[in-house]
Design a protein around this motif. Structure first.
Motif, PDB file in Angstrom:
ATOM      1  N   LYS A  31      -4.690  22.153  24.517  1.00  0.00           N
ATOM      2  CA  LYS A  31      -4.705  21.403  24.831  1.00  0.00           C
ATOM      3  C   LYS A  31      -5.865  21.247  25.848  1.00  0.00           C
ATOM      4  O   LYS A  31      -6.721  20.310  26.464  1.00  0.00           O
ATOM      5  N   THR A  32      -5.388  22.227  26.667  1.00  0.00           N
ATOM      6  CA  THR A  32      -6.058  21.864  27.977  1.00  0.00           C
ATOM      7  C   THR A  32      -7.619  22.288  28.023  1.00  0.00           C
ATOM      8  O   THR A  32      -8.151  21.908  28.322  1.00  0.00           O
ATOM      9  N   VAL A  33      -7.565  23.490  27.365  1.00  0.00           N
ATOM     10  CA  VAL A  33      -9.247  23.783  27.175  1.00  0.00           C
ATOM     11  C   VAL A  33     -10.252  22.903  26.090  1.00  0.00           C
ATOM     12  O   VAL A  33     -11.292  22.201  26.924  1.00  0.00           O
ATOM     13  N   ASN A  93      -7.899  24.338  16.212  1.00  0.00           N
ATOM     14  CA  ASN A  93      -8.549  25.365  16.904  1.00  0.00           C
ATOM     15  C   ASN A  93      -8.241  26.579  16.570  1.00  0.00           C
ATOM     16  O   ASN A  93      -7.482  26.698  15.582  1.00  0.00           O
ATOM     17  N   ARG A  94      -8.528  27.535  17.307  1.00  0.00           N
ATOM     18  CA  ARG A  94      -8.591  28.947  16.590  1.00  0.00           C
ATOM     19  C   ARG A  94      -8.596  28.477  14.747  1.00  0.00           C
ATOM     20  O   ARG A  94      -8.125  29.932  13.939  1.00  0.00           O
TER      21      ARG A  94
HETATM   22  N1  LIG Z   1      -9.939  29.035  20.401  1.00  0.00           N
HETATM   23  C1  LIG Z   1      -9.830  29.674  21.414  1.00  0.00           C
HETATM   24  N2  LIG Z   1      -9.915  31.528  21.358  1.00  0.00           N
HETATM   25  C2  LIG Z   1      -9.042  31.529  22.171  1.00  0.00           C
HETATM   26  N3  LIG Z   1      -8.291  31.071  22.774  1.00  0.00           N
HETATM   27  C3  LIG Z   1      -8.156  29.775  22.839  1.00  0.00           C
HETATM   28  C4  LIG Z   1      -8.728  29.347  22.072  1.00  0.00           C
HETATM   29  N4  LIG Z   1      -8.146  27.650  22.635  1.00  0.00           N
HETATM   30  C5  LIG Z   1      -7.607  28.105  23.464  1.00  0.00           C
HETATM   31  N5  LIG Z   1      -7.265  29.630  23.827  1.00  0.00           N
HETATM   32  C6  LIG Z   1      -6.732  30.325  24.653  1.00  0.00           C
HETATM   33  O1  LIG Z   1      -5.211  30.107  24.436  1.00  0.00           O
HETATM   34  C7  LIG Z   1      -4.603  29.760  26.282  1.00  0.00           C
HETATM   35  C8  LIG Z   1      -4.020  28.222  25.404  1.00  0.00           C
HETATM   36  O2  LIG Z   1      -4.733  27.337  26.209  1.00  0.00           O
HETATM   37  P1  LIG Z   1      -4.817  25.943  26.667  1.00  0.00           P
HETATM   38  O3  LIG Z   1      -3.930  26.257  27.644  1.00  0.00           O
HETATM   39  O4  LIG Z   1      -5.745  25.403  26.606  1.00  0.00           O
HETATM   40  O5  LIG Z   1      -2.723  25.125  25.304  1.00  0.00           O
HETATM   41  P2  LIG Z   1      -2.445  24.350  26.256  1.00  0.00           P
HETATM   42  O6  LIG Z   1      -2.218  23.450  24.508  1.00  0.00           O
HETATM   43  O7  LIG Z   1      -2.836  22.922  26.705  1.00  0.00           O
HETATM   44  O8  LIG Z   1      -0.809  24.754  26.261  1.00  0.00           O
HETATM   45  P3  LIG Z   1       0.268  24.672  27.407  1.00  0.00           P
HETATM   46  O9  LIG Z   1       1.388  23.634  25.823  1.00  0.00           O
HETATM   47  O10 LIG Z   1       0.960  25.637  27.416  1.00  0.00           O
HETATM   48  O11 LIG Z   1      -0.033  23.469  27.796  1.00  0.00           O
HETATM   49  C9  LIG Z   1      -5.374  29.507  27.100  1.00  0.00           C
HETATM   50  O12 LIG Z   1      -5.459  30.885  27.277  1.00  0.00           O
HETATM   51  C10 LIG Z   1      -6.805  30.086  26.342  1.00  0.00           C
HETATM   52  O13 LIG Z   1      -7.993  30.315  27.025  1.00  0.00           O
END
Ligand SMILES: Nc1ncnc2c1ncn2[C@@H]1O[C@H](COP(=O)(O)OP(=O)(O)OP(=O)(O)O)[C@@H](O)[C@H]1O
Ligand SMILES: [Mg+2]
Length: 398
Positions: free
Chosen positions: A157-159, A319-320
């Motif tokens: 989400k955050t990225v 994602n991924r």
């Molecule tokens: N497509 C991707 N390829 C590799 N790494 C990824 C990818 N997307 C996210 N990540 C990695 O996964 C981790 C979690 O991503 P992110 O913080 O955006 O998730 P989030 O959903 O916001 O997490 P939270 O629920 O903790 O807020 C980060 O370290 C990010 O770099």
């Protein structure tokens, strides 16, 4: 033009002779100095003081105890502290005590001038001789609120939110884009953007009764790109201070100030998230390419379906997408009853960009994930241009 310091109603308080001598020398004796809070109290009672500047001898929790008396006399009084070293605990104590800001020693004409400028923008009571505040240029129409959600933590989400906001800033106008970190306990938007917020949405919630646009603007943390961030509380315990009603009101105000308001959220389908979704014009649901993520997405989307949430507002971001999870994309779409609108591949550059604090769309704009975030941005910008989307609100399963 008159010197704003001449009419700022400042008093400097400290019991250290060296600091007071330095302050007198710096301002040519134009700014009065006193040795204790009790001495400053008189001026506050008389109404001749608008800004109390505490010296470094107050820069500890016990030192701040006395300031409550001054704020009881004049709740609009601005109190600012000068500290040798600004630490997170000191900032927290200062904000808790009701201080407006903490500025780093040594005191300079510039830092006092900046503090005065900030206070003139944030304190409502007008000083007759003060220069008029800058008029706030309200935009025509309302901005678009985009919530980024997922029912599973760590799905991206955050990225997604930060890269989207950066691209909107580049493609549209950085000054018209704001990102709100509504992950109240563990928000990390500022970390990912390498920002150190001094003020957060906790300040906005505390000032809600008088939160006009200039005050809210002053609580935002600017990114070097020009993009603005409304930071999450600095520690989990402060999350309780943000009520759903406060968050809703803040988002409504931001919508009037920016063209795009991107809201990063926590993976909790709670009252706050539902209320954010209600206010969102568009929802980016970030889905990881694994079974628990698909299962949670199904449950979350089913809940929204029961609540009659318009399906047209939701765009799935996979994602991924290239991970070897052996999940079939068609099957995911069938199971979730929504098409996948954008796919972000797994790439080691992404965690690296997070650790560096530079969004990948800036550090590696030609990389595959950056191009995928461009697709996401296109979806957000395109949907803004077609308001008829709203009219033909197709509901889930109908
Ligand atoms: N497509 C991707 N390829 C590799 N790494 C990824 C990818 N997307 C996210 N990540 C990695 O996964 C981790 C979690 O991503 P992110 O913080 O955006 O998730 P989030 O959903 O916001 O997490 P939270 O629920 O903790 O807020 C980060 O370290 C990010 O770099
Ligand atoms: Mg996050």
């Amino acid at each position: 033009m008159s010197d704003p310091l001449d009419d700022a109603g400042i008093v400097i308080v400290d019991d250290d002779d060296d600091f007071l001598d330095e302050a007198k020398r710096l301002f040519d004796g134009r700014v009065p100095t006193v040795r204790s809070i009790a001495d400053a109290q008189r001026g506050v009672e008389e109404g001749s003081v608008d800004l109390v500047m505490l010296g470094p001898s107050f820069a500890h929790e016990a030192g701040l105890k006395g300031v409550g008396v001054l704020l009881e006399i004049d709740p609009d009084l601005a109190i600012v502290m000068v500290a040798g070293t600004i630490t997170a605990p000191l900032l927290r104590s200062a904000m808790r005590a009701g201080l407006k800001d903490v500025i780093e020693a040594p005191l300079t004409v510039q830092s006092v001038g900046d503090a005065v400028g900030q206070i003139e923008r944030t304190v409502r009571r007008p000083r007759p001789a003060a220069p008029p505040p800058e008029p706030y240029a309200a935009p025509a129409g309302e901005g678009k609120v985009v919530a980024v959600m997922s029912a599973k933590g760590g799905s991206g989400k955050t990225v997604t939110a930060t890269n989207l906001a950066m691209l909107l800033a580049q493609r549209h106008d950085p000054a018209r884009v704001c990102i709100v970190d509504a992950d109240l306990q563990f928000g990390d938007v500022c970390l990912v953007l390498q920002l150190e917020p001094r003020l957060t949405m906790v300040n906005a919630a505390h000032e809600l009764h008088r939160l006009d646009e200039p005050l809210l603007e002053s609580l935002l943390t600017p990114h070097p790109s020009g993009l603005r961030v409304l930071a999450a509380p600095l520690e989990p315990a402060f999350a309780d201070e943000i009520s759903t009603a406060a968050m809703t009101e803040i988002i409504t105000k931001l919508r009037g100030m920016f063209d795009y308001v991107i809201v990063d959220t926590a993976s909790l389908l709670d009252e706050l998230l539902l209320s954010l979704l209600e206010r969102a014009d568009q929802v980016l649901y970030v889905l990881d390419m694994d079974l628990p993520s698909v299962k949670n997405a199904k449950l979350a989307l089913e809940t929204l379906r029961i609540l009659n949430y318009p399906a047209t507002k939701i765009k799935l971001v996979l994602n991924r997408s290239n991970s070897k999870a052996r999940l079939d994309v068609d099957e995911i779409e069938r199971s979730l009853r929504l098409p996948i609108s954008a796919s972000v591949p797994s790439d080691g550059l992404l965690p690296a960009s997070v650790n560096e604090g530079i969004p990948i769309v800036e550090s590696h704009p030609k990389s595959k994930p950056a191009r995928a975030f461009e697709d996401v941005t296109r979806i957000v910008m395109e949907a803004r241009q077609s308001p008829q989307d709203e009219q033909k609100k197709r509901r889930f399963g109908r």
